[in-house]
Design an enzyme around this catalytic site. Structure first.
Site, short mmCIF file in Angstrom:
data_model
loop_
_atom_site.label_atom_id
_atom_site.label_comp_id
_atom_site.label_asym_id
_atom_site.label_seq_id
_atom_site.Cartn_x
_atom_site.Cartn_y
_atom_site.Cartn_z
N GLU A 42 0.82 -1.21 0.00
CA GLU A 42 0.00 0.00 0.00
C GLU A 42 0.86 1.26 0.00
OE1 GLU A 42 -3.05 0.24 -0.62
OE2 GLU A 42 -3.64 -1.86 -0.44
N TYR A 125 -5.98 6.23 4.67
CA TYR A 125 -6.13 5.23 3.61
C TYR A 125 -5.32 3.97 3.90
CZ TYR A 125 -5.49 2.53 -0.54
OH TYR A 125 -5.43 1.47 -1.40
N ASP A 143 -9.44 4.61 -2.53
CA ASP A 143 -8.37 5.11 -3.39
C ASP A 143 -9.01 5.71 -4.64
OD1 ASP A 143 -9.19 2.93 -4.87
OD2 ASP A 143 -7.20 2.03 -5.06
N CYS A 195 -14.33 -0.69 -14.35
CA CYS A 195 -14.81 0.70 -14.21
C CYS A 195 -13.61 1.64 -14.38
CB CYS A 195 -15.47 0.88 -12.85
SG CYS A 195 -16.50 2.36 -12.73
N CYS A 205 -20.01 -5.36 -15.72
CA CYS A 205 -19.97 -4.93 -14.33
C CYS A 205 -21.06 -5.59 -13.49
CB CYS A 205 -20.13 -3.41 -14.26
SG CYS A 205 -20.12 -2.77 -12.56
N THR A 296 5.53 16.21 -8.86
CA THR A 296 4.09 16.41 -8.63
C THR A 296 3.67 17.86 -8.88
OG1 THR A 296 4.19 14.71 -6.91
CG2 THR A 296 2.23 16.10 -6.95
#
Length: 345
Positions: A42, A125, A143, A195, A205, A296
């Site tokens: 993660e 998270y 997420d 998705c 789906c 970023t």
């Protein structure tokens, strides 16, 4: 009439279509997920794709198979192993967290959301993901994939990032008490495989008949996103000095700040008009071209200068790394780009 979204429908789909990932335990397995591997994956997956993470995860777990082994690793070894994965603060927090788990918790990850949130570098998270996947706690895991699924399922048009608390609340309302770990992974898999951001495969789906955006024909438009601010461009100079015996002059960046703790080329500050800051007296040659990289929040363009220096000349900054100990792969991506430019000159 539109159906109600049922977690069990998604779990049934996941049982048949779960992705095989190196940190994952297959559904209905008798093997319990390893909290260390879940946590490590993660952290690595934050702002990074699964294909990019896989080789790093496999290399890390082969070299440091337990959280205690990672806690005992040298900082420079971990930073070198992380090189190229980006967002280097994650690597520093990785070590802090591994050492906290080892020293404060006897090498065992806390099994509650509150306990996980107390660890360095672990936010809501990551704590939710470890609590749900490793310990089967009914924690909500959100997420980018989950945000997209929720926005489409509810036809929510509030743009991100303002929509985050709304979508989190929607995700929490669907999180079941039964198999919450598998469910968390199922929603992420749904977003990653069906998705998807472009051309969602709505026909396959398991929640299609419960999806408000599918009914409205707006799935491809969601989630809405606020316009991104234009990234500024910063300039800098990288100095690549090589001694006559082949050793390269490198320096370790300060722990705090961009590329903190990473080994790299001495250089100038990064800004609109960088000032010359050679790390050693030499006849510097400016190479054609630039080493370009996007972070970023800004684009970086580095002018690359090279020099060959004698054995007896000491540097003002940095240290010479003997050729057998130098590995370009240990450098962060932007520094490796500068090296590639120098090597091809």
């Amino acid at each position: 009439m539109r159906e109600q979204a049922k977690p069990q429908d998604l779990l049934d789909w996941y049982d048949r279509h779960a992705r095989a990932l190196p940190w994952r335990v297959p559904p209905h397995s008798n093997v319990r997920p390893d909290p260390y591997r879940i946590w490590l994956s993660e952290i690595m997956l934050q702002q990074t794709t699964v294909p990019a993470v896989k080789p790093y995860f496999e290399a890390f777990t082969a070299r440091w198979p337990t959280v205690t082994a990672l806690a005992e690793a040298r900082d420079e070894d971990v930073m070198a192993a992380w090189a190229g994965l980006g967002y280097y603060a994650r690597a520093r927090n990785l070590l802090k967290c591994a050492r906290a788990v080892t020293v404060d918790h006897g090498g065992v990850f806390p099994d509650t959301l509150e306990g996980l949130l107390s660890l360095p570098g672990v936010g809501p998270y990551t704590a939710g993901a470890v609590a749900a996947i490793a310990f089967d706690q009914p924690a909500t895991v959100v997420d980018g994939n989950v945000e997209r699924v929720m926005a489409r399922l509810h036809d929510e048009h509030t743009p991100l990032p303002a929509a985050k608390p709304i979508l989190t609340q929607m995700a929490a309302a669907l999180t079941p008490a039964t198999r919450p770990g598998d469910y968390a992974q199922a929603v992420m898999d749904l977003g990653a495989t069906l998705c998807t951001p472009r051309n969602p495969a709505c026909g396959l789906c398991p929640w299609r008949r419960a999806c408000a955006a599918w009914e409205a024909g707006t799935a491809a438009e969601l989630p809405k996103k606020a316009p991104k601010a234009r990234k500024p461009t910063r300039l800098g100079i990288a100095y690549l000095a090589r001694r006559v015996d082949g050793a390269w002059l490198l320096e370790r960046r300060p722990d705090k700040g961009l590329l903190g703790g990473m080994l790299g080329w001495p250089g100038s500050d990064w800004g609109e008009a960088p000032q010359e800051a050679p790390p050693i007296r030499a006849e510097w040659k400016t190479l054609p071209g630039e080493a370009r990289h996007t972070f970023t929040h800004f684009h970086l363009r580095l002018t690359v200068k090279t020099a060959l220096v004698p054995m007896d000349r000491p540097p003002e900054r940095g240290d010479f790394i003997e050729l057998p100990e130098f590995s370009p792969s240990d450098l962060p991506t932007v520094m490796r780009k500068a090296f590639d430019l120098a090597r091809s000159a």
